[in-house]
Write a protein that holds these residues in place. Sequence first.
Motif, short mmCIF file in Angstrom:
data_model
loop_
_atom_site.label_atom_id
_atom_site.label_comp_id
_atom_site.label_asym_id
_atom_site.label_seq_id
_atom_site.Cartn_x
_atom_site.Cartn_y
_atom_site.Cartn_z
N ARG A 48 -45.66 -16.23 25.56
CA ARG A 48 -45.53 -15.57 24.25
C ARG A 48 -45.20 -16.54 23.11
N GLU A 49 -45.52 -17.82 23.31
CA GLU A 49 -45.33 -18.77 22.20
C GLU A 49 -46.54 -18.78 21.29
N LYS A 50 -47.66 -18.21 21.76
CA LYS A 50 -48.87 -18.03 20.93
C LYS A 50 -49.42 -16.64 21.21
N GLU A 51 -49.91 -16.00 20.15
CA GLU A 51 -50.60 -14.72 20.32
C GLU A 51 -52.05 -15.01 20.66
N PHE A 52 -52.72 -14.06 21.28
CA PHE A 52 -54.13 -14.22 21.66
C PHE A 52 -54.97 -14.65 20.45
N GLU A 53 -54.76 -13.99 19.31
CA GLU A 53 -55.57 -14.27 18.11
C GLU A 53 -55.37 -15.71 17.62
N ASP A 54 -54.19 -16.28 17.86
CA ASP A 54 -53.93 -17.66 17.41
C ASP A 54 -54.88 -18.64 18.08
N VAL A 55 -55.39 -18.24 19.25
CA VAL A 55 -56.17 -19.15 20.09
C VAL A 55 -57.68 -18.94 19.87
N GLY A 371 -53.73 -27.41 17.44
CA GLY A 371 -54.46 -26.13 17.44
C GLY A 371 -54.79 -25.70 16.02
N ARG A 372 -53.79 -25.83 15.14
CA ARG A 372 -53.99 -25.44 13.74
C ARG A 372 -54.99 -26.38 13.08
N TYR A 373 -54.84 -27.69 13.39
CA TYR A 373 -55.76 -28.70 12.85
C TYR A 373 -57.20 -28.39 13.27
N TYR A 374 -57.37 -28.03 14.55
CA TYR A 374 -58.72 -27.74 15.06
C TYR A 374 -59.36 -26.62 14.24
N LYS A 375 -58.59 -25.54 14.05
CA LYS A 375 -59.15 -24.39 13.33
C LYS A 375 -59.49 -24.75 11.88
N LEU A 376 -58.50 -25.30 11.19
CA LEU A 376 -58.67 -25.55 9.75
C LEU A 376 -59.73 -26.61 9.48
N SER A 377 -59.77 -27.66 10.32
CA SER A 377 -60.73 -28.73 10.07
C SER A 377 -62.15 -28.27 10.39
N ARG A 378 -62.32 -27.45 11.45
CA ARG A 378 -63.68 -26.96 11.76
C ARG A 378 -64.16 -25.97 10.71
N LEU A 379 -63.22 -25.32 10.03
CA LEU A 379 -63.61 -24.40 8.95
C LEU A 379 -63.69 -25.12 7.61
#
Length: 388
Positions: A48-55, A371-379
Amino acid sequence: MKKVWILGGGIAGVEAAISLRQEGFEVSLVSNRDFVFIHPISIWIPTREKEFEDVCLSLDELANVHGFELVIDEVVKIEASKNSFTLKSAGEVLFDYLIVALGGEKLSYDGVENTISICGRPEDLLRIRDRIDELLFKGSGKIAAGFAGNPVDTTGVRGVPAFEFIFNIHNVLKKKKIRDKYELLFFAPMETPGQKLGTKAVKEFGKFFGKLKISTHFGKQIDRFEQNKVVFNDKTFIETDFTMFIPGRCGPSFLQKSDLPLSDAGFIKINHYCQVDGFVNVFAIGDIASLDGPDWRVKQGHVAEIMARNAAFNIFSIENNSDARRSYVEQINLIYMVDMGNSASLVYRDFQRELLVPMPVVGHWIKKGWGRYYKLSRLKKIPRFPGA
Ligand SMILES: Cc1cc2nc3c(=O)[nH]c(=O)nc-3n(C[C@H](O)[C@H](O)[C@H](O)COP(=O)(O)OP(=O)(O)OC[C@H]3O[C@@H](n4cnc5c(N)ncnc54)[C@H](O)[C@@H]3O)c2cc1C
């Protein structure tokens, strides 16, 4: 510019789509789900350190940002010699260039339905979370984690998430001050699991298991799983209330009916430029490809991305009558930020070096930040570091 079809919307397929769009190709990407599942950060869903949507990263958003076509459908057949593949709903599609990036599949084991894998379908992570919640509610229990390889292909193994899972469970129990109420167990058929990460890493994890009081069962082949048991070939067994098990890996079974050349483990045979053996215009990248290279080579997200960028470059070169080619084997290395609950260890291997850098506290947050970097940089919301 010719059109390139990419099959698979995981880390490899998305990187290929981004790279090909940068080279000016028209790109269509097929995926059976509408999101990229960012596996490396999914290890925190069970605790529960990440929600499904975070991933999850929306493929629709990526398609809009990078200008490729997204087709949500299931690939059921590939006939490369006819330049064609078949989708469950849309039927037969003809291609100029094809990149196959459909990931791997798991080997089967007797009674494996009594376990859940952290490397299985995205929904399985939620099932693991529920089982952990149940045991937390119960107030005591035995939790086992393990993994196995593929006897015919040393790259058909995914062990690090099993280490991360058990270290994270330890950490959650410790934080809740109930660690003493639970028995944690770890099993693997190898004598020294994690060997590919190097001898320093094996030593470090060995020390960690001792320090965290996680009992280990190594060097025993798995015979079968029962509802509350892992049974080994020598007839010994461990009892558990929940077993997280990562099976050995192989190529997707539907490929057996394709005309693509397959290794003994069912992965697609490619040359160093990611071109499928015997085909000029068909490429395979990421977990689905049979990898060449050093003994310690592993199927990893960043290797999948190297292969994707190289495949895009090589297609561009072919289209421009250039002899320039990029080989993934020359660029291969192993990089893992192995999460240990509240710290991490950076493991790095290449042809010259073998490093292990313990990173108390900060390593854990770097991995989460990635994880955050992956999302933001790919977008394209933040700039990308070259090659990352
Ligand atoms: C829990 C976990 C932790 C990990 N941690 C790390 C890490 O820390 N560092 C690291 O480098 N690597 C890590 N990895 C490995 C890394 O995630 C994989 O190597 C990488 O995801 C491979 O990318 P891929 O695109 O080849 O395959 P996948 O990510 O599996 O993508 C395949 C895609 O194809 C789609 N697909 C499959 N079949 C079909 C079909 N028939 N029709 C249409 N679409 C289909 C799937 O939906 C999926 O989107 C981890 C993996 C797991 C599971």
